[in-house]
Design an enzyme around this catalytic site. Structure first.
Site, PDB file in Angstrom:
ATOM      1  N   ARG A  59      -0.983  -8.674 -17.786  1.00 57.70           N
ATOM      2  CA  ARG A  59      -0.056  -7.889 -16.948  1.00 57.70           C
ATOM      3  C   ARG A  59       0.947  -7.114 -17.811  1.00 57.70           C
ATOM      4  NH1 ARG A  59       4.424  -9.846 -14.448  1.00 57.70           N
ATOM      5  NH2 ARG A  59       3.592 -11.928 -14.163  1.00 57.70           N
ATOM      6  N   TYR A 112       1.793  15.110  -2.170  1.00 66.18           N
ATOM      7  CA  TYR A 112       0.724  14.201  -1.771  1.00 66.18           C
ATOM      8  C   TYR A 112       1.185  13.329  -0.584  1.00 66.18           C
ATOM      9  CZ  TYR A 112      -2.778  10.529  -2.091  1.00 66.18           C
ATOM     10  OH  TYR A 112      -3.771   9.637  -1.804  1.00 66.18           O
ATOM     11  N   ASP A 183       3.499  15.202 -10.631  1.00 73.19           N
ATOM     12  CA  ASP A 183       2.144  14.713 -10.375  1.00 73.19           C
ATOM     13  C   ASP A 183       1.194  15.808 -10.878  1.00 73.19           C
ATOM     14  OD1 ASP A 183      -0.355  14.183  -9.222  1.00 73.19           O
ATOM     15  OD2 ASP A 183       0.533  13.223  -7.466  1.00 73.19           O
ATOM     16  N   LYS A 208      -8.861  10.551  -9.991  1.00 75.60           N
ATOM     17  CA  LYS A 208      -9.396  11.899  -9.784  1.00 75.60           C
ATOM     18  C   LYS A 208     -10.074  12.395 -11.070  1.00 75.60           C
ATOM     19  CE  LYS A 208      -7.538  11.083  -5.886  1.00 75.60           C
ATOM     20  NZ  LYS A 208      -6.199  11.464  -5.470  1.00 75.60           N
TER      21      LYS A 208
HETATM   22  C1  LIG Z   1      -5.089  10.685  -4.839  1.00 73.28           C
HETATM   23  C2  LIG Z   1      -3.781  11.215  -5.219  1.00 73.28           C
HETATM   24  C3  LIG Z   1      -2.703  10.369  -5.483  1.00 73.28           C
HETATM   25  C4  LIG Z   1      -2.780   8.872  -5.278  1.00 73.28           C
HETATM   26  O1  LIG Z   1      -3.595   8.268  -6.208  1.00 73.28           O
HETATM   27  P1  LIG Z   1      -4.387   6.894  -5.942  1.00 73.28           P
HETATM   28  O2  LIG Z   1      -5.077   6.664  -7.214  1.00 73.28           O
HETATM   29  O3  LIG Z   1      -5.297   7.140  -4.780  1.00 73.28           O
HETATM   30  O4  LIG Z   1      -3.356   5.874  -5.608  1.00 73.28           O
HETATM   31  C5  LIG Z   1      -1.531  10.931  -5.947  1.00 73.28           C
HETATM   32  N1  LIG Z   1      -1.395  12.261  -6.087  1.00 73.28           N
HETATM   33  C6  LIG Z   1      -2.396  13.109  -5.793  1.00 73.28           C
HETATM   34  C7  LIG Z   1      -2.171  14.565  -5.976  1.00 73.28           C
HETATM   35  C8  LIG Z   1      -3.617  12.622  -5.352  1.00 73.28           C
HETATM   36  O5  LIG Z   1      -4.589  13.476  -5.043  1.00 73.28           O
END
Ligand SMILES: *Cc1c(COP(=O)(O)O)cnc(C)c1O
Length: 390
Positions: A59, A112, A183, A208
């Site tokens: 962890r 998001y 992000d 992604k």
């Molecule tokens: C999918 C997504 C997230 C969240 O990510 P997870 O891995 O599903 O928790 C955050 N920001 C964007 C732009 C996303 O497309």
């Protein structure tokens, strides 16, 4: 040399020689263990005192997770990085490391949806306010910043792909003593390196493009040693959203092909977006390269965009008729995907608002995968023909 790494230079994606890798395996091993033992009492004390840095418990620190964190930090030009169990774990742990009750966050609108929901639920309960701004309107952002703790950016935004001048927004935040975080999941470090534009922290849903194969859910945040250190010592250990060694290993595998995958997604998506824009049955295509000049700092575009059909097109028939494009959330993998806006607008999650995400009822979001432009276009054409038959 970390800060100068060129994201298109594959050398920056190789894993350094590691004394612990006895066989010099070209693929680093998955260190699938929960704990690490000590040779002696003295060694254990030294580790607890922080005199030696070595794994104690997964962890906290795990070598496979560390390999991914170092690769990602190199790609984004960060001093340090921290992996998480999901993008949302990266977002929640990062935000919670910087806010206290009574604080205010300035966030770009259309961010998001689950980040928006985190702000509207847990942070609201903690008495943290969020002011939403149009990231393209720098005056509005400047007006909202005084007294804020955090500037939360996402560019391009999740559904309508509004792209911002990230460097200009980061400079505004700095002027007001506000920590900025972005992000960067959509562009990936291949097309946008926000740390080099002055943003303090960059986070990703590694589920992604970083993973790229639709087989892992993970997140990561990168930035200066100091800011990452704060997340590492505050939210990370106690919220406990750690990245697993196997998932980190999959991400290391994914990162190796990131530059060529991104170029392939870019070329196919841009071609398809242009062809859609030329059709009478399409009202608007929301793709940053079609809307305008790309803002400074965004050097390319990825495979995710949306468009709005004109009235009279049967979106349900369109979606059901597609063969290569699968109905499914997420994006960033090898496969092409479609999400109809009308479906998202019916989602039960709270808080939910079409306004907050900018989703039009006749819109469709596409992720253009790696199947090949012409095959994907034939699929879209056949589905559009079926959807406009009366
Ligand atoms: C999918 C997504 C997230 C969240 O990510 P997870 O891995 O599903 O928790 C955050 N920001 C964007 C732009 C996303 O497309």
């Amino acid at each position: 040399m970390i800060n100068g790494a060129d994201p298109f230079d594959f050398a920056s994606l190789t894993v350094a020689h590691d004394e612990a890798n006895a066989f010099d395996a070209v693929v680093p091993p998955i260190v699938q263990t929960s704990l690490f033992t000590f040779g002696s009492y003295d060694e254990m004390v030294a580790a607890y005192r922080g005199e030696i840095v070595r794994p104690i418990y997964t962890r906290g620190l795990n070598p496979t997770v560390r390999a991914f964190e170092e690769m990602l930090a190199k790609l984004e030009g960060g001093e340090d990085a921290l992996g998480f169990a999901s993008g949302m774990a990266a977002i929640s742990s990062t935000v919670l490391s910087f806010v206290e009750p009574g604080d205010r966050i300035v966030a770009v609108r259309h961010c998001y949806p689950d980040a928006y929901r985190l702000f509207g639920t847990h942070l609201k309960r903690m008495k943290v306010d969020v002011t939403y701004v149009d990231g393209r309107d720098e005056e509005a952002v400047a007006k909202a910043l005084p007294g804020a703790r955090l500037l939360y950016l996402e560019s391009p935004t999740s559904w309508v792909m509004e792209a911002h001048d990230v460097g200009a927004l980061a400079a505004l935040a700095r002027r007001h003593g506000v920590v900025s975080v972005i992000d960067n999941s959509w562009a990936s470090p291949i097309f946008q390196r926000p740390l080099s534009l002055g943003v303090d922290l960059v986070l990703h849903s590694a589920s992604k493009y970083l993973g790229g194969h639709s087989d892992v859910v993970a997140g990561v945040v990168t930035g200066s040693k100091e800011l990452i250190g704060r997340i590492r010592s505050e939210a990370y250990p106690y919220l406990g959203g750690k990245l697993s060694p196997f998932d980190a290993w999959l991400l290391v595998r994914g990162l190796r092909t990131l530059p060529i995958r991104m170029k392939a997604h870019e070329a196919a998506a841009l071609e398809i977006a242009k062809r859609l824009q030329a059709l009478d049955i399409v009202e608007t295509v929301c793709h940053p390269a079609l809307a305008n000049r790309l803002p400074p700092g965004l050097t390319g575009t990825s495979g995710l965009f949306s468009f709005v059909f004109r009235e009279g097109v049967d979106v349900k028939t369109f979606a059901d008729r597609l063969q290569l494009f699968k109905l499914g959330v997420s994006w960033g993998g090898h496969e092409s995907l479609i999400v109809p806006g009308e479906v998202v607008l019916q989602q039960k999650a709270q808080p939910n608002s079409a306004h907050a995400f900018g989703i039009h009822a006749r819109s469709v979001r596409l992720h253009i995968g790696l199947e090949g432009t012409e095959a994907l276009w034939r699929d879209l054409e056949a589905a559009m023909a079926a959807a406009t038959e009366n």
